[in-house]
Design a protein around this motif. Structure first.
Motif, PDB file in Angstrom:
ATOM      1  N   SER A 170      16.548  32.621  44.351  1.00 39.02           N
ATOM      2  CA  SER A 170      17.770  33.037  43.649  1.00 39.02           C
ATOM      3  C   SER A 170      17.496  33.509  42.220  1.00 39.02           C
ATOM      4  CB  SER A 170      18.768  31.870  43.599  1.00 39.02           C
ATOM      5  OG  SER A 170      18.231  30.779  42.864  1.00 39.02           O
ATOM      6  N   TYR A 171      16.230  33.478  41.835  1.00 42.17           N
ATOM      7  CA  TYR A 171      15.871  33.870  40.467  1.00 42.17           C
ATOM      8  C   TYR A 171      15.740  35.388  40.356  1.00 42.17           C
ATOM      9  CZ  TYR A 171      12.821  34.632  36.424  1.00 42.17           C
ATOM     10  OH  TYR A 171      12.260  35.087  35.254  1.00 42.17           O
ATOM     11  N   ASN A 172      16.365  35.929  39.339  1.00 38.88           N
ATOM     12  CA  ASN A 172      16.298  37.367  39.085  1.00 38.88           C
ATOM     13  C   ASN A 172      15.543  37.593  37.779  1.00 38.88           C
ATOM     14  OD1 ASN A 172      16.604  40.068  38.617  1.00 38.88           O
ATOM     15  ND2 ASN A 172      18.842  40.097  38.836  1.00 38.88           N
ATOM     16  N   PRO A 173      14.310  38.089  37.842  1.00 38.77           N
ATOM     17  CA  PRO A 173      13.519  38.278  36.613  1.00 38.77           C
ATOM     18  C   PRO A 173      14.136  39.292  35.656  1.00 38.77           C
ATOM     19  CG  PRO A 173      12.445  39.318  38.495  1.00 38.77           C
ATOM     20  CD  PRO A 173      13.568  38.504  39.052  1.00 38.77           C
ATOM     21  N   GLN A 174      15.027  40.139  36.165  1.00 39.05           N
ATOM     22  CA  GLN A 174      15.631  41.161  35.317  1.00 39.05           C
ATOM     23  C   GLN A 174      16.662  40.584  34.344  1.00 39.05           C
ATOM     24  OE1 GLN A 174      14.268  44.138  35.500  1.00 39.05           O
ATOM     25  NE2 GLN A 174      12.986  43.338  37.157  1.00 39.05           N
ATOM     26  N   THR A 175      17.190  39.407  34.679  1.00 38.37           N
ATOM     27  CA  THR A 175      18.233  38.830  33.830  1.00 38.37           C
ATOM     28  C   THR A 175      17.656  37.976  32.708  1.00 38.37           C
ATOM     29  OG1 THR A 175      18.446  36.877  35.250  1.00 38.37           O
ATOM     30  CG2 THR A 175      19.841  38.782  35.765  1.00 38.37           C
ATOM     31  N   GLY A 176      16.356  37.714  32.775  1.00 35.32           N
ATOM     32  CA  GLY A 176      15.704  36.955  31.715  1.00 35.32           C
ATOM     33  C   GLY A 176      16.188  35.522  31.600  1.00 35.32           C
ATOM     34  N   GLU A 177      16.319  34.847  32.737  1.00 34.78           N
ATOM     35  CA  GLU A 177      16.758  33.447  32.745  1.00 34.78           C
ATOM     36  C   GLU A 177      15.579  32.550  32.386  1.00 34.78           C
ATOM     37  OE1 GLU A 177      19.722  32.670  36.149  1.00 34.78           O
ATOM     38  OE2 GLU A 177      18.451  34.306  36.865  1.00 34.78           O
ATOM     39  N   ALA A 178      15.337  32.404  31.110  1.00 33.39           N
ATOM     40  CA  ALA A 178      14.149  31.687  30.650  1.00 33.39           C
ATOM     41  C   ALA A 178      14.129  30.229  31.097  1.00 33.39           C
ATOM     42  CB  ALA A 178      14.045  31.774  29.134  1.00 33.39           C
ATOM     43  N   LEU A 179      15.267  29.570  31.042  1.00 38.03           N
ATOM     44  CA  LEU A 179      15.321  28.158  31.419  1.00 38.03           C
ATOM     45  C   LEU A 179      15.030  27.967  32.905  1.00 38.03           C
ATOM     46  CD1 LEU A 179      18.389  26.847  29.369  1.00 38.03           C
ATOM     47  CD2 LEU A 179      15.963  26.411  28.959  1.00 38.03           C
ATOM     48  N   LYS A 180      15.590  28.850  33.727  1.00 43.92           N
ATOM     49  CA  LYS A 180      15.362  28.754  35.168  1.00 43.92           C
ATOM     50  C   LYS A 180      13.909  29.055  35.501  1.00 43.92           C
ATOM     51  CE  LYS A 180      17.449  29.967  39.582  1.00 43.92           C
ATOM     52  NZ  LYS A 180      18.537  30.709  40.266  1.00 43.92           N
ATOM     53  N   GLU A 181      13.347  30.043  34.824  1.00 41.69           N
ATOM     54  CA  GLU A 181      11.938  30.375  35.041  1.00 41.69           C
ATOM     55  C   GLU A 181      11.044  29.186  34.687  1.00 41.69           C
ATOM     56  OE1 GLU A 181       8.573  33.246  33.055  1.00 41.69           O
ATOM     57  OE2 GLU A 181      10.550  34.113  33.457  1.00 41.69           O
ATOM     58  N   ALA A 182      11.339  28.544  33.570  1.00 43.92           N
ATOM     59  CA  ALA A 182      10.557  27.377  33.156  1.00 43.92           C
ATOM     60  C   ALA A 182      10.697  26.242  34.157  1.00 43.92           C
ATOM     61  CB  ALA A 182      11.010  26.913  31.777  1.00 43.92           C
ATOM     62  N   GLN A 183      11.892  26.077  34.708  1.00 42.16           N
ATOM     63  CA  GLN A 183      12.131  25.034  35.705  1.00 42.16           C
ATOM     64  C   GLN A 183      11.310  25.293  36.968  1.00 42.16           C
ATOM     65  OE1 GLN A 183      16.181  24.848  37.104  1.00 42.16           O
ATOM     66  NE2 GLN A 183      15.896  22.903  38.180  1.00 42.16           N
ATOM     67  N   ILE A 184      11.275  26.538  37.387  1.00 46.65           N
ATOM     68  CA  ILE A 184      10.505  26.907  38.580  1.00 46.65           C
ATOM     69  C   ILE A 184       9.019  26.638  38.357  1.00 46.65           C
ATOM     70  CG2 ILE A 184       9.743  28.850  40.006  1.00 46.65           C
ATOM     71  CD1 ILE A 184      12.563  30.079  39.484  1.00 46.65           C
ATOM     72  N   ILE A 185       8.528  27.071  37.208  1.00 43.85           N
ATOM     73  CA  ILE A 185       7.102  26.890  36.905  1.00 43.85           C
ATOM     74  C   ILE A 185       6.738  25.408  36.877  1.00 43.85           C
ATOM     75  CG2 ILE A 185       5.345  27.168  35.105  1.00 43.85           C
ATOM     76  CD1 ILE A 185       6.662  29.880  34.456  1.00 43.85           C
ATOM     77  N   ARG A 186       7.576  24.595  36.248  1.00 43.35           N
ATOM     78  CA  ARG A 186       7.305  23.150  36.197  1.00 43.35           C
ATOM     79  C   ARG A 186       7.265  22.551  37.597  1.00 43.35           C
ATOM     80  NH1 ARG A 186      10.969  23.163  31.872  1.00 43.35           N
ATOM     81  NH2 ARG A 186      12.616  22.350  33.226  1.00 43.35           N
ATOM     82  N   LYS A 187       8.196  22.949  38.440  1.00 45.62           N
ATOM     83  CA  LYS A 187       8.275  22.385  39.789  1.00 45.62           C
ATOM     84  C   LYS A 187       7.070  22.776  40.627  1.00 45.62           C
ATOM     85  CE  LYS A 187      12.314  21.677  41.474  1.00 45.62           C
ATOM     86  NZ  LYS A 187      12.345  20.217  41.748  1.00 45.62           N
ATOM     87  N   VAL A 188       6.667  24.040  40.534  1.00 46.77           N
ATOM     88  CA  VAL A 188       5.519  24.497  41.321  1.00 46.77           C
ATOM     89  C   VAL A 188       4.229  23.852  40.821  1.00 46.77           C
ATOM     90  CG1 VAL A 188       4.142  26.517  41.970  1.00 46.77           C
ATOM     91  CG2 VAL A 188       6.641  26.660  41.961  1.00 46.77           C
ATOM     92  N   ARG A 189       4.079  23.747  39.502  1.00 42.56           N
ATOM     93  CA  ARG A 189       2.888  23.090  38.956  1.00 42.56           C
ATOM     94  C   ARG A 189       2.849  21.625  39.373  1.00 42.56           C
ATOM     95  NH1 ARG A 189       1.820  21.989  34.358  1.00 42.56           N
ATOM     96  NH2 ARG A 189      -0.424  22.327  34.319  1.00 42.56           N
ATOM     97  N   SER A 190       4.007  20.988  39.428  1.00 43.43           N
ATOM     98  CA  SER A 190       4.074  19.592  39.857  1.00 43.43           C
ATOM     99  C   SER A 190       3.583  19.442  41.297  1.00 43.43           C
ATOM    100  CB  SER A 190       5.509  19.075  39.734  1.00 43.43           C
ATOM    101  OG  SER A 190       5.624  17.781  40.267  1.00 43.43           O
ATOM    102  N   ILE A 191       3.980  20.369  42.141  1.00 50.00           N
ATOM    103  CA  ILE A 191       3.526  20.360  43.537  1.00 50.00           C
ATOM    104  C   ILE A 191       2.006  20.511  43.608  1.00 50.00           C
ATOM    105  CG2 ILE A 191       3.540  21.677  45.703  1.00 50.00           C
ATOM    106  CD1 ILE A 191       6.498  22.412  44.961  1.00 50.00           C
ATOM    107  N   LEU A 192       1.485  21.487  42.900  1.00 51.60           N
ATOM    108  CA  LEU A 192       0.052  21.784  42.976  1.00 51.60           C
ATOM    109  C   LEU A 192      -0.800  20.713  42.295  1.00 51.60           C
ATOM    110  CD1 LEU A 192       0.201  25.641  42.414  1.00 51.60           C
ATOM    111  CD2 LEU A 192      -0.421  24.450  44.527  1.00 51.60           C
ATOM    112  N   LYS A 193      -0.265  20.081  41.264  1.00 52.56           N
ATOM    113  CA  LYS A 193      -1.015  19.009  40.600  1.00 52.56           C
ATOM    114  C   LYS A 193      -1.224  17.827  41.530  1.00 52.56           C
ATOM    115  CE  LYS A 193      -0.111  17.892  36.310  1.00 52.56           C
ATOM    116  NZ  LYS A 193       0.660  17.572  35.081  1.00 52.56           N
ATOM    117  N   GLN A 194      -0.281  17.583  42.441  1.00 58.04           N
ATOM    118  CA  GLN A 194      -0.432  16.500  43.401  1.00 58.04           C
ATOM    119  C   GLN A 194      -1.548  16.772  44.406  1.00 58.04           C
ATOM    120  OE1 GLN A 194       4.157  15.709  44.126  1.00 58.04           O
ATOM    121  NE2 GLN A 194       2.936  14.028  44.961  1.00 58.04           N
TER     122      GLN A 194
END
Length: 248
Positions: A170-194
């Motif tokens: 549901s993320y649209n990079p064109q809208t520049g949703e910085a908070l949502k982008e940061a949330q996605i990155i944190r979640k994916v890194r959390s998965i991969l760190k495990q």
């Protein structure tokens, strides 16, 4: 079970090895219970059991020192640095005085476990006789103490993949949703760190993540939307080195 890199023998053990060996032969005491031995062993395995990857020190799973070649048979190896491993009580009890000179099992400081083991429905299986014997001797599919906890952790990470996919879809990079982008990155890194060696059951988690079809879609979405990072790729590459093959 993952491959472990054994550090150099602690200098103090080099100095005291002969003395401690003589003491053991005389007293049969626990001469290996020295912090200059136990601390480096715990660090080597990221404070996990070298065989089942449970966290040592939690829920009564305190660290014991495993003698890969049993001390009661090979007394001269009682404090041989290359013979010592960090182990939980459960695995130590199962292995007991099994003679690994007569019938070898996997020493994770020497052999790469995924070369001899594969995963099938959260259960470890042997690719060869060495792997099969290792699973049998250590009871690495113990339902209550191993299989259930690793299933719960793996299932939780699958749920995280689903959550991350919903977010990135549901993320649209064109809208520049910085908070949502940061949330996605944190979640994916959390998965991969495990999937890295410092976490419990990391080999199982790595296998589950990298074999999950939704993870592939998640990565594709991240790449397409420009938020798949070098750090994520490095974590994934690390996970690939410890994952098991999967068979039905």
């Amino acid at each position: 079970m993952i491959k472990l890199e054994r550090p150099d023998c602690p200098p103090k053990l080099v100095l005291k090895k002969d003395e401690l060996t003589r003491e053991y032969k005389l007293t049969k005491g626990s001469v290996w219970k020295k912090t200059f031995i136990t601390n480096p062993l715990q660090k080597m395995s990221n404070n996990k059991c070298c065989f089942c990857e449970c966290k040592l020190g939690e829920e009564g799973k305190y660290m014991q020192v495993e003698h890969f070649y049993p001390k009661n048979i090979y007394e001269d190896k009682v404090v041989d640095w290359n013979n010592l491993l960090p182990i939980c009580m459960r695995c130590n009890t199962h292995k007991g005085s099994y003679d690994t000179y007569v019938n070898e099992i996997i020493d994770p400081t020497i052999l790469n476990p995924p070369d001899h083991l594969y995963l099938s429905k959260y259960r470890l299986k042997g690719k060869d006789d060495l792997g099969k014997l290792t699973v049998k001797i250590l009871d690495l599919n113990d339902t209550e103490e191993i299989s259930v906890p690793r299933f719960k952790i793996a299932d939780a990470v699958v749920n995280k993949i689903e959550e991350a996919f919903d977010l990135v879809e549901s993320y649209n990079p064109q809208t520049g949703e910085a908070l949502k982008e940061a949330q996605i990155i944190r979640k994916v890194r959390s998965i991969l760190k495990q999937c890295t060696s410092k976490y419990v059951y990391s080999a199982i988690v790595s296998t589950v993540v990298l074999s999950d079809h939704l993870y592939d879609k998640l990565k594709s979405e991240l790449v397409n939307k420009g938020i798949w990072t070098t750090d994520m790729q490095n974590l994934e590459d690390t996970a690939k080195t410890i994952k098991f093959d999967v068979k039905s």
